[in-house]
Write a protein that holds these residues in place. Structure first.
Motif, mmCIF file in Angstrom:
data_model
loop_
_atom_site.group_PDB
_atom_site.id
_atom_site.type_symbol
_atom_site.label_atom_id
_atom_site.label_comp_id
_atom_site.label_asym_id
_atom_site.label_seq_id
_atom_site.Cartn_x
_atom_site.Cartn_y
_atom_site.Cartn_z
ATOM 1 N N VAL A 2 90.900 -24.684 67.324
ATOM 2 C CA VAL A 2 91.211 -25.885 67.370
ATOM 3 C C VAL A 2 92.756 -26.143 67.387
ATOM 4 C CG1 VAL A 2 90.676 -28.286 66.416
ATOM 5 C CG2 VAL A 2 89.347 -26.483 65.881
ATOM 6 N N LEU A 3 93.052 -26.990 68.237
ATOM 7 C CA LEU A 3 94.484 -27.567 68.150
ATOM 8 C C LEU A 3 94.531 -29.031 67.816
ATOM 9 C CD1 LEU A 3 97.516 -26.694 68.985
ATOM 10 C CD2 LEU A 3 97.266 -27.653 71.045
ATOM 11 N N ILE A 4 95.067 -29.059 66.404
ATOM 12 C CA ILE A 4 95.129 -30.347 65.997
ATOM 13 C C ILE A 4 96.628 -30.742 66.042
ATOM 14 C CG2 ILE A 4 94.807 -31.692 63.843
ATOM 15 C CD1 ILE A 4 93.030 -29.761 62.708
ATOM 16 N N VAL A 5 96.865 -31.832 67.057
ATOM 17 C CA VAL A 5 98.116 -32.066 67.392
ATOM 18 C C VAL A 5 98.517 -33.261 66.350
ATOM 19 C CG1 VAL A 5 99.945 -32.853 69.074
ATOM 20 C CG2 VAL A 5 97.692 -31.537 69.559
ATOM 21 N N ALA A 6 99.290 -32.926 65.573
ATOM 22 C CA ALA A 6 99.826 -33.916 64.265
ATOM 23 C C ALA A 6 101.250 -34.076 64.559
ATOM 24 C CB ALA A 6 99.336 -33.404 62.934
ATOM 25 N N GLY A 7 101.444 -35.223 65.011
ATOM 26 C CA GLY A 7 102.753 -35.908 65.073
ATOM 27 C C GLY A 7 103.293 -36.201 66.409
ATOM 28 N N THR A 8 104.293 -36.821 66.534
ATOM 29 C CA THR A 8 104.785 -37.421 68.018
ATOM 30 C C THR A 8 105.184 -36.389 68.866
ATOM 31 O OG1 THR A 8 105.702 -38.687 66.503
ATOM 32 C CG2 THR A 8 106.001 -38.886 68.952
ATOM 33 N N LEU A 9 104.569 -36.299 70.067
ATOM 34 C CA LEU A 9 104.928 -35.473 71.171
ATOM 35 C C LEU A 9 106.061 -35.935 71.820
ATOM 36 C CD1 LEU A 9 104.146 -32.631 72.467
ATOM 37 C CD2 LEU A 9 102.711 -33.980 73.818
ATOM 38 N N THR A 10 107.288 -35.275 71.748
ATOM 39 C CA THR A 10 108.494 -35.437 72.698
ATOM 40 C C THR A 10 108.484 -34.623 74.186
ATOM 41 O OG1 THR A 10 109.758 -33.847 71.640
ATOM 42 C CG2 THR A 10 109.579 -36.025 70.794
ATOM 43 N N THR A 11 109.105 -35.420 74.859
ATOM 44 C CA THR A 11 108.992 -34.595 76.110
ATOM 45 C C THR A 11 109.704 -33.229 76.104
ATOM 46 O OG1 THR A 11 111.432 -35.759 76.649
ATOM 47 C CG2 THR A 11 109.295 -36.602 77.482
ATOM 48 N N LYS A 12 110.730 -32.796 75.283
ATOM 49 C CA LYS A 12 111.089 -31.615 75.126
ATOM 50 C C LYS A 12 110.142 -30.541 74.565
ATOM 51 C CE LYS A 12 115.110 -29.432 73.733
ATOM 52 N NZ LYS A 12 116.666 -29.674 72.824
ATOM 53 N N MET A 13 109.241 -31.072 73.593
ATOM 54 C CA MET A 13 108.134 -30.385 72.987
ATOM 55 C C MET A 13 107.067 -30.146 73.786
ATOM 56 S SD MET A 13 107.605 -28.618 70.141
ATOM 57 C CE MET A 13 106.091 -27.802 69.504
ATOM 58 N N ALA A 14 106.763 -30.947 74.909
ATOM 59 C CA ALA A 14 105.722 -30.955 75.732
ATOM 60 C C ALA A 14 105.298 -29.696 76.314
ATOM 61 C CB ALA A 14 105.547 -32.073 76.648
ATOM 62 N N GLY A 15 106.309 -29.026 76.881
ATOM 63 C CA GLY A 15 106.281 -27.742 77.503
ATOM 64 C C GLY A 15 105.647 -26.747 76.520
ATOM 65 N N PRO A 16 106.467 -26.590 75.344
ATOM 66 C CA PRO A 16 106.017 -25.612 74.492
ATOM 67 C C PRO A 16 104.382 -26.034 73.950
ATOM 68 C CG PRO A 16 108.201 -25.808 73.725
ATOM 69 C CD PRO A 16 107.883 -26.982 74.867
ATOM 70 N N LEU A 17 104.092 -27.227 73.839
ATOM 71 C CA LEU A 17 102.748 -27.346 73.218
ATOM 72 C C LEU A 17 101.697 -27.119 74.310
ATOM 73 C CD1 LEU A 17 101.527 -28.705 70.791
ATOM 74 C CD2 LEU A 17 101.093 -30.750 72.120
ATOM 75 N N VAL A 18 102.294 -27.439 75.743
ATOM 76 C CA VAL A 18 101.204 -26.993 76.717
ATOM 77 C C VAL A 18 101.026 -25.441 76.880
ATOM 78 C CG1 VAL A 18 100.875 -27.074 79.126
ATOM 79 C CG2 VAL A 18 101.394 -29.074 77.952
ATOM 80 N N ARG A 19 102.053 -24.829 76.664
ATOM 81 C CA ARG A 19 102.045 -23.398 76.498
ATOM 82 C C ARG A 19 101.149 -22.870 75.266
ATOM 83 N NH1 ARG A 19 105.797 -18.563 76.546
ATOM 84 N NH2 ARG A 19 105.249 -17.537 78.422
ATOM 85 N N LEU A 20 101.174 -23.573 74.109
ATOM 86 C CA LEU A 20 100.412 -23.083 73.071
ATOM 87 C C LEU A 20 98.986 -23.624 73.430
ATOM 88 C CD1 LEU A 20 102.222 -24.583 69.987
ATOM 89 C CD2 LEU A 20 101.583 -22.272 70.519
ATOM 90 N N TRP A 21 98.763 -24.617 73.966
ATOM 91 C CA TRP A 21 97.160 -24.682 74.375
ATOM 92 C C TRP A 21 96.608 -23.910 75.504
ATOM 93 C CZ3 TRP A 21 93.248 -27.201 73.087
ATOM 94 C CH2 TRP A 21 92.100 -27.464 74.013
ATOM 95 N N GLU A 22 97.549 -23.423 76.335
ATOM 96 C CA GLU A 22 96.991 -22.432 77.410
ATOM 97 C C GLU A 22 97.069 -20.928 76.830
ATOM 98 O OE1 GLU A 22 98.238 -22.307 81.123
ATOM 99 O OE2 GLU A 22 98.390 -24.713 81.144
ATOM 100 N N GLN A 23 97.755 -20.825 75.602
ATOM 101 C CA GLN A 23 97.533 -19.362 75.131
ATOM 102 C C GLN A 23 96.180 -19.319 74.381
ATOM 103 O OE1 GLN A 23 101.368 -18.965 72.963
ATOM 104 N NE2 GLN A 23 102.135 -17.790 74.623
ATOM 105 N N MET A 24 95.821 -20.418 73.758
ATOM 106 C CA MET A 24 94.683 -20.460 73.020
ATOM 107 C C MET A 24 93.556 -19.867 73.889
ATOM 108 S SD MET A 24 95.043 -23.707 70.874
ATOM 109 C CE MET A 24 93.267 -23.791 70.395
ATOM 110 N N PRO A 25 92.730 -19.002 73.407
ATOM 111 C CA PRO A 25 91.498 -18.569 74.385
ATOM 112 C C PRO A 25 90.248 -19.601 74.219
ATOM 113 C CG PRO A 25 91.771 -17.045 72.480
ATOM 114 C CD PRO A 25 92.783 -18.175 72.098
ATOM 115 N N GLU A 26 89.600 -19.359 75.100
ATOM 116 C CA GLU A 26 88.442 -20.252 74.955
ATOM 117 C C GLU A 26 87.456 -19.679 74.291
ATOM 118 O OE1 GLU A 26 87.392 -22.919 76.371
ATOM 119 O OE2 GLU A 26 88.896 -23.418 77.704
#
Lengths: 413, 252, 182
Positions: free
Chosen positions: B150-174
């Motif tokens: 589970v990715l519990i996104v806790a906190g404001t997502l800024t435009t600078k952090m959006a790239g790393p966060l999407v990459r984290l999501w992609e790295q999580m396996p199904e």
């Protein structure tokens, strides 16, 4: 690996282009420690040039021990940190710009989540600055309530610091104990302010609500055992040989360097400078309260830790005196809803658990602040990691950063 | 003490015409407020242009800066690429075993240690002793996305952090799920008008459970996680398509 | 309100000040030109009669017509905060000498002022963006940078599509369901 080519730079044709990882990198942008453009400043050029045997290690924005979203590019030689470059901005929410477009009352709510652990200290200088612009003084009961709630917030913040300090050294128990402490205090403050974390309690001219039965019963219950409970929590750490030996002599900072790095708060007091704005530049009712300012001389991580621990005890003293000395009266001055201060500038600073929190407000006569500048101590202290970390091992470098106690919400505003 | 300086025109010298400067002090003599000609006295000038190395082959031949802004992330279509839950080519197909396995997974959801801002404090508070998420099997907060559910996104997502966060999501396996915790991740929250935040993480990644609050109480987050468990059980063996973007039912 | 500090400042910097020394509550404010910043700050830092060892804050200000850099200093010798306003920077190319030679901790504060306003601090070895991504083009805290909600109130309000406030048309539903592309 020559010194001219930064680590991670791939020549064309070295990696097969049908590898999905390469497509991901090219599509999403390079997620390598070295920026994909040539260096733009002297310091960037100096940093992104590798010496012999060095490599870059990226402690990315998501990392268990970076206290939030902080990206540090470490230049390491084996296990030793040679240099580092913190990259901020992953939590930059544009608070100063939002405050310019919001009412004075709304601005207080924007100030809360800056340092979310010590949010009352983020609101306080803003509120004082607004009151200076309006020439309004809050009633004395409100001042005492502000002091009580803020000292509770300070104890909360220092308890969490104690937990994170141990967590970054590898200890997993103290963080659980400190969160128990923090939960109790959060419930006390929730009884007073209505919120566990982002209190939004201070108003221009006073505070939002008076004492109530639940707050007093919770507070009394907690204070009767607070001192002994904190002592027993700390007993796990203060006499722990691993903890003490790891922290002693680590990240030593001397007075001159600390002042040059514009440090304030416990980090500065741990180097021997007894500067506490509650005494040096008194505000609110602190002239009437009796408390000491813990100061240490060594300037290492252990000194910074011990200064904060001593501050918890002083805060308990302050709360006790406030509860006894608090006068009756209203908790908020009578102010119109539409506030239009006369054009002017005001600067206000308070002493928070991390250092000096300040606000510089420029008013242009309308109901919105013209410029709301927020000064945050974590931002300043994070510069010092560049001074303190090099020369240590990576694990110790994290301990040094934890001892400076940064909160990324305040760093990035 | 030399107070007057020679009129060397240094770089970025002051204005040549005096501009009256306002002051908040009442009753000031305007003529006393004029800015006199000043110039910069022998500064150490560091020009803010691109630095070039003496070695022309260094730094990959001085490439142009790559863009890292959120607009490019959206335009590249990365956030809308397929994963198992989307219509389109499925890379991972649930099997019959997943019908049972999802029941097991529901009771052992391992979150990723990904706290961004204030909600992370309440997330940690939910995970520690007083409000214990370990009761539902969610204690191990994995530091690596490869090991988490589970990715519990806790906190404001800024435009600078959006790239790393999407990459984290992609790295999580199904199979993986996403919980948007806090107002800032649900809709942008109090930072809805800001220039640097993403107004709700459902603009960049598919979300399963929204937990509103600023920050949500630990009990609220636990309720959200229990809803996620219910969702996993309801969807077991059938991993439906999800959309990126605010999804509102038709009759609302 | 510290009259001693006011006298000392007037005596020491009298001719460099571009405005009368202004005191209100517990703040003393002096205004100087941008070129005087290193000298004035060094004097305030080194001279024992002043002793402003702590740089409390460094901020940029965009007044709409000019830019300013505001330094807040604290000294043990005076009960007042000292505010030094380097006034009169142009809005097109604001430049100010850096104070990082005195206070290394000013480096990031100057980076922030550069990131938010575009003020170039000459002498700062590391003047790059600190909050926004490195390829960001605008300077957010300038007065000509408008948040979308506020753009309607700006002088060019309503010219750009983003600045117009739309009311939903009656026939169109307020919410739409968005699906991933097939």
């Amino acid at each position: 690996m020559t010194t001219a080519t930064p680590h991670g730079a791939r020549g064309a044709g070295e990696v097969p282009s049908d590898d999905p990882r390469v497509q991901l990198d090219e599509a999403l942008g390079v997620f390598e420690p070295v920026p994909p453009y040539p260096p733009r400043t002297e310091r960037e050029a100096e940093f992104y040039t590798l010496g012999d045997g060095e490599m870059f290690l990226n402690m990315g924005p998501q990392h268990p021990s970076t206290h939030g979203v902080l990206r540090i590019v470490l230049k390491i030689d084996g296990e030793n940190v040679v240099d580092l470059d913190p990259v901020l901005g992953y939590l930059h929410r544009g608070v100063e710009k939002l405050c310019e477009n919001a009412d004075y009352h709304h601005s207080i709510a924007y100030l809360d989540p800056l340092e979310y652990i010590s949010s009352l200290f983020c609101e306080w200088p803003g509120v004082i600055a607004f009151e200076k612009l309006l020439d309004v003084e809050p009633p004395p009961r409100a001042e005492y309530l502000r002091v009580i709630s803020s000292e509770l917030n300070r104890i909360l913040s220092h308890s969490l610091f104690m937990g994170w300090m141990a967590l970054d050294l590898g200890g997993l128990t103290p963080i659980l104990w400190s969160f128990i402490e923090r939960d109790e205090i959060a419930e006390i403050l929730a009884a007073l302010t209505g919120q566990r974390l982002l209190f939004n309690y201070y108003r221009i001219g006073g505070v939002n609500g008076d004492l109530n039965h639940e707050f007093l019963s919770r507070l009394g219950d907690w204070m009767s055992r607070a001192a002994s409970q904190i002592e027993s929590n700390l007993g796990l750490l203060n006499e722990n040989e691993i903890f003490v030996r790891r922290m002693r002599g680590l990240g030593t900072m001397d007075q001159a360097t600390a002042l040059r790095m514009c440090m304030t708060g416990p980090n500065l007091r741990a180097t021997g400078v007894p500067l506490d704005f509650r005494r040096a530049h008194p505000y609110s009712v602190f002239p009437e309260l009796d408390f000491d300012i813990p100061t240490r001389d060594e300037g290492d991580c252990l000194a910074r830790y011990l200064v904060r621990i001593d501050e918890i005890k002083q805060s308990l003293r302050i709360i006790d005196q406030c509860l006894h000395q608090m006068p009756d009266g209203p908790v908020m001055a009578k102010l119109p809803r539409l506030l239009r201060p006369r054009p002017g500038r005001a600067y206000a600073a308070v002493e928070g658990p991390r250092g000096q929190y300040a606000a510089y407000v420029i008013s242009d006569g309308t109901d919105q602040p013209f410029r709301m500048r927020i000064h945050d101590p974590s931002f300043i202290h994070l510069q010092s990691v560049g001074v303190l970390m090099p020369g240590h091992l990576i694990a110790d470098a994290m301990a040094v950063m934890a001892s400076l106690d940064p909160i990324m919400g305040g760093v990035d505003k | 003490m030399a107070l007057k300086r020679g009129s060397r025109a240094g770089p970025g010298a002051g204005q040549s015409d005096a501009t009256p400067v306002g002051s908040d002090a009442p009753g000031n003599d305007p003529s006393a407020l004029t800015v006199r000609q000043t110039d910069v006295a022998a500064p150490i000038v560091v020009t803010n242009t691109l630095w070039r190395s003496t070695d022309p082959n260094a730094y990959q031949g001085s490439l142009e800066p790559e863009v890292t802004h959120l607009r490019e992330v959206e335009a590249s279509g990365i956030a809308r690429r397929d994963d198992a839950r989307w219509t389109g080519a499925l890379e991972v197909i649930p099997t019959k075993a997943d019908y049972v396995l999802d029941l097991i997974r529901a009771n052992s959801l391992w979150p990723l240690l990904s706290g961004l801002a204030c909600c992370a404090m309440e997330l940690m508070s939910t995970a520690t002793s007083v409000n214990d998420m370990d009761r539902w099997g969610m204690f191990p907060f994995r530091a690596s996305p490869r090991q988490s559910d589970v990715l519990i996104v806790a906190g404001t997502l800024t435009t600078k952090m959006a790239g790393p966060l999407v990459r984290l999501w992609e790295q999580m396996p199904e199979p993986k799920w996403c919980v948007a915790m806090g107002d800032c991740t649900c809709s942008g929250g109090r930072y809805k008008r800001s220039y640097a935040t993403v107004e709700g993480i459902d603009r960049v990644m598919p979300v399963d459970v929204y937990v509103p609050g600023c920050p949500p109480r630990p009990e609220g987050l636990i309720y959200g996680m229990m809803k996620l468990q219910q969702l996993v059980k309801d969807r077991r063996g059938h991993w439906p398509d999800r959309a990126v973007g605010p999804t509102v039912p038709e009759d609302v | 309100m510290d009259p001693v500090l006011k006298r000392r400042l007037a005596r020491r910097f009298g001719e460099r000040l571009t405005a009368p020394i202004h005191q209100r509550h517990d703040e003393t404010e002096i205004r100087i030109g941008p070129g005087d910043v290193p000298d004035v700050c060094r004097t305030l830092h080194d001279e024992p009669e002043f002793g402003f060892l702590l740089l409390a804050d460094l901020a940029g200000v965009d007044t709409g017509t000019t830019m300013q850099v505001v330094y807040h200093l604290w000294s043990e010798a005076s009960p007042d905060w000292l505010r030094v306003v380097a006034d009169g920077l142009s809005r097109d190319d604001p430049r100010v000498p850096s104070v990082t030679f005195l206070w290394k901790g000013a480096e990031w504060m100057e980076r922030e002022a550069y990131d938010m306003f575009g003020i170039t601090f000459e002498g700062n070895r590391d003047l790059r963006r600190i909050y926004m991504p490195p390829d960001y083009q605008s300077f957010p805290l300038r007065k000509d940078f408008f948040l979308p909600d506020d753009a309607a109130r700006s002088p060019g309000g309503g010219v750009r599509h983003m600045e117009q406030v739309h009311t939903p048309r009656a026939g169109r539903p307020a919410t739409t369901i968005r699906k991933a592309p097939a």
